[in-house]
Design a protein around this motif. Structure first.
Motif, PDB file in Angstrom:
ATOM      1  N   UNK A 187       0.823  -1.216   0.000  1.00 11.72           N
ATOM      2  CA  UNK A 187       0.000   0.000   0.000  1.00 11.72           C
ATOM      3  C   UNK A 187       0.855   1.263   0.000  1.00 11.72           C
ATOM      4  N   UNK A 188       0.385   2.267  -0.735  1.00 11.79           N
ATOM      5  CA  UNK A 188       1.073   3.556  -0.800  1.00 11.79           C
ATOM      6  C   UNK A 188       0.206   4.590  -0.087  1.00 11.79           C
ATOM      7  N   UNK A 189       0.717   5.146   0.973  1.00 10.08           N
ATOM      8  CA  UNK A 189      -0.017   6.148   1.735  1.00 10.08           C
ATOM      9  C   UNK A 189       0.628   7.512   1.501  1.00 10.08           C
ATOM     10  N   UNK A 190      -0.156   8.447   0.997  1.00  9.56           N
ATOM     11  CA  UNK A 190       0.364   9.770   0.662  1.00  9.56           C
ATOM     12  C   UNK A 190       0.522  10.625   1.925  1.00  9.56           C
ATOM     13  N   UNK A 191       1.611  11.360   1.973  1.00 13.73           N
ATOM     14  CA  UNK A 191       1.856  12.274   3.094  1.00 13.73           C
ATOM     15  C   UNK A 191       2.742  13.417   2.599  1.00 13.73           C
ATOM     16  N   UNK A 217       1.098  17.913  -5.229  1.00 15.14           N
ATOM     17  CA  UNK A 217       1.214  17.499  -6.624  1.00 15.14           C
ATOM     18  C   UNK A 217      -0.094  16.842  -7.048  1.00 15.14           C
ATOM     19  N   UNK A 218      -0.849  17.561  -7.871  1.00  6.05           N
ATOM     20  CA  UNK A 218      -2.141  17.088  -8.355  1.00  6.05           C
ATOM     21  C   UNK A 218      -1.968  16.328  -9.663  1.00  6.05           C
ATOM     22  N   UNK A 219      -2.886  15.399  -9.914  1.00 10.56           N
ATOM     23  CA  UNK A 219      -2.839  14.614 -11.151  1.00 10.56           C
ATOM     24  C   UNK A 219      -4.228  14.523 -11.755  1.00 10.56           C
ATOM     25  N   UNK A 220      -4.304  14.679 -13.068  1.00  8.17           N
ATOM     26  CA  UNK A 220      -5.529  14.422 -13.842  1.00  8.17           C
ATOM     27  C   UNK A 220      -5.160  13.484 -14.973  1.00  8.17           C
ATOM     28  N   UNK A 236       3.451   8.428  -7.993  1.00  9.90           N
ATOM     29  CA  UNK A 236       4.335   9.553  -7.692  1.00  9.90           C
ATOM     30  C   UNK A 236       3.622  10.839  -7.279  1.00  9.90           C
ATOM     31  N   UNK A 237       2.305  10.919  -7.485  1.00 13.25           N
ATOM     32  CA  UNK A 237       1.596  12.164  -7.196  1.00 13.25           C
ATOM     33  C   UNK A 237       0.722  12.019  -5.956  1.00 13.25           C
ATOM     34  N   UNK A 238       0.249  13.155  -5.440  1.00 10.41           N
ATOM     35  CA  UNK A 238      -0.398  13.169  -4.124  1.00 10.41           C
ATOM     36  C   UNK A 238      -1.916  13.008  -4.172  1.00 10.41           C
ATOM     37  N   UNK A 269       1.805  24.301  -5.652  1.00  9.99           N
ATOM     38  CA  UNK A 269       0.664  23.456  -6.025  1.00  9.99           C
ATOM     39  C   UNK A 269       0.705  23.301  -7.538  1.00  9.99           C
ATOM     40  N   UNK A 270       1.047  22.103  -7.985  1.00  7.18           N
ATOM     41  CA  UNK A 270       1.289  21.855  -9.409  1.00  7.18           C
ATOM     42  C   UNK A 270       0.369  20.738  -9.893  1.00  7.18           C
ATOM     43  N   UNK A 271      -0.234  20.964 -11.042  1.00  4.96           N
ATOM     44  CA  UNK A 271      -1.113  19.974 -11.665  1.00  4.96           C
ATOM     45  C   UNK A 271      -0.419  19.358 -12.871  1.00  4.96           C
ATOM     46  N   UNK A 272      -0.357  18.035 -12.902  1.00  4.77           N
ATOM     47  CA  UNK A 272       0.148  17.312 -14.063  1.00  4.77           C
ATOM     48  C   UNK A 272      -1.032  16.650 -14.764  1.00  4.77           C
ATOM     49  N   UNK A 273      -1.120  16.852 -16.067  1.00  7.50           N
ATOM     50  CA  UNK A 273      -2.244  16.349 -16.858  1.00  7.50           C
ATOM     51  C   UNK A 273      -1.729  15.307 -17.843  1.00  7.50           C
ATOM     52  N   UNK A 274      -2.313  14.117 -17.790  1.00  8.82           N
ATOM     53  CA  UNK A 274      -1.923  13.017 -18.672  1.00  8.82           C
ATOM     54  C   UNK A 274      -3.111  12.667 -19.556  1.00  8.82           C
ATOM     55  N   UNK A 275      -2.951  12.830 -20.860  1.00  5.11           N
ATOM     56  CA  UNK A 275      -4.041  12.515 -21.770  1.00  5.11           C
ATOM     57  C   UNK A 275      -3.939  13.319 -23.045  1.00  5.11           C
TER      58      UNK A 275
END
Length: 404
Positions: A216-220, A227-230, A300-302, A256-262
């Motif tokens: 399990x990966x627990x974000x902290x 780090x936001x992800x879409x 890798x993202x939060x 506060x950074x958003x990474x967008x994959x798509x």
């Protein structure tokens, strides 16, 4: 041996979403020891034949004759016509199979759209339809985010209602189905208003064991940083421009950074808006990546940031939670049903102004509360572990299949 006819228009082990759903149902039912006859399109044959499949799993590939395969890409109307014709030919081939084998049940899983229907109910054996969506409609207040595609969105809503009434694969099917399983409350309400009986609710998205991380990966995250992800296809209904209106309000928060994959048809509008808002430092676009690589981003993202304006049961939300990601989203359709107050934050979809304000506040709240992120991460992981294909298939089989 208990025999199942599985109608899975989309079935491809190399893909997620609808094709992955069809594949997981086929392999999952076969793993229970059933003799499964999966009817699907020829387009997935190459990837299916690369797999080592159980001896009790048989694929029947349906191709339309007389050049009718071209209908699928001709237009939206052509695609609908193709699908109905494909269902008809699949039923005819299944009928021939039934003459030689005792079939215990027919089950339609793909496409998972209530208004598209299935002819497999005509086999004269117990028939189950779903889980399926289709009852969602994008909120009128958010039409600007569709740009020139809003007319098509309105047309889709009208066509859905017409298909429910007049699609020959639809209305008779609902009358004869032993159970109709829907994936969200919107579709339940739609079918209930049309007088459909025996409606049950179950998420249509799930994950195979192989998708989960080994541990399990627990974000902290560090306080003040997030780090936001879409992820997803850049379809008009996915709300990618709404993402940027929120990030515009957060532009001063450089950590506060958003990474967008798509990728997809809204790409140019998306990239133009990044330039217009000068978000190059806080919104990073990675383009389309192979399905298997998406796990790295979840790892890798939060926090997962999901702004779809019409979605049945978005699998990305469950995928993200499998890697411990809390979800910030709109309290709308499938995502509003999947996410709860322990696994994320659901924001109002009453109008864009309220939505943008609440989404911004949710992001800031999590950026300043690493302990809350950790708690939601633990709850998200726990929820995702209950959404495995084996458990989902077992539950539906045990609740709705005839006594095996």
């Amino acid at each position: 041996m208990f025999r199942v006819i599985l109608s899975a228009f989309s079935c491809d082990p190399s893909k997620g979403s609808e094709p992955g759903l069809g594949w997981n149902w086929a392999i999952g039912l076969a793993s229970r020891g059933f003799e499964v006859h999966c009817f699907t399109r020829n387009i997935g044959k190459t990837e299916i034949e690369k797999q080592i499949t159980p001896e009790n799993l048989y694929f029947h590939y349906i191709t339309l004759p007389l050049g009718l395969e071209r209908l699928y890409r001709f237009s939206t109307a052509g695609m609908y016509a193709y699908y109905i014709l494909w269902q008809w030919f699949a039923w005819r081939k299944a009928r021939i199979l039934k003459r030689n084998l005792k079939i215990d049940i027919a089950h339609h899983v793909s496409w998972g759209s209530a208004q598209m229907g299935s002819f497999m109910h005509k086999l004269g054996v117990p028939f189950i339809f779903g889980p399926a969506g289709g009852g969602q409609e994008a909120p009128l207040a958010f039409k600007k985010y569709f740009k020139e595609h809003w007319a098509a969105e309105e047309k889709r809503a009208k066509v859905t209602r017409l298909m429910l009434r007049y699609n020959p694969a639809c209305s008779p099917m609902f009358m004869k189905a032993q159970t109709v399983i829907v994936s969200n409350p919107d579709t339940f309400k739609m079918l209930d208003s049309f007088g459909v009986k025996n409606i049950k609710v179950s998420l249509d998205a799930a994950l195979p064991d192989s998708f989960f991380p080994q541990h399990p990966i627990i974000k902290s995250p560090q306080k003040g940083k997030l780090n936001l992800l879409w992820t997803g296809r850049f379809l008009p209904r996915k709300g990618v421009l709404l993402l940027l209106d929120v990030m515009k309000e957060l532009k001063e928060y450089k950590d506060i950074v958003l990474t967008v994959v798509g990728d997809g048809e809204m790409k140019e509008s998306f990239l133009d808006k990044i330039k217009e808002y000068q978000l190059q430092d806080t919104v990073l676009w990675k383009g389309k990546v192979p399905f298997e690589e998406i796990k790295k981003y979840y790892r890798d993202y939060d926090v997962f940031f999901f702004t779809s304006l019409r979605d049945s049961c978005p699998p990305q939300c469950i995928e993200a939670m499998a890697y411990g990601m809390p979800v910030i989203t709109l309290n709308l359709h499938g995502q509003g049903f999947i996410i709860n107050d322990q696994t994320g934050i659901r924001c109002s979809a009453d109008n864009p102004e309220i939505a943008i304000g609440e989404l911004k506040a949710a992001i800031l709240k999590l950026s300043q509360n690493p302990e809350l992120v950790k708690q939601m991460s633990e709850a998200a992981t726990e929820f995702a572990l209950k959404q495995k294909w084996e458990e989902k298939i077992n539950t539906i089989v045990e609740q709705y299949y005839p006594t095996v």
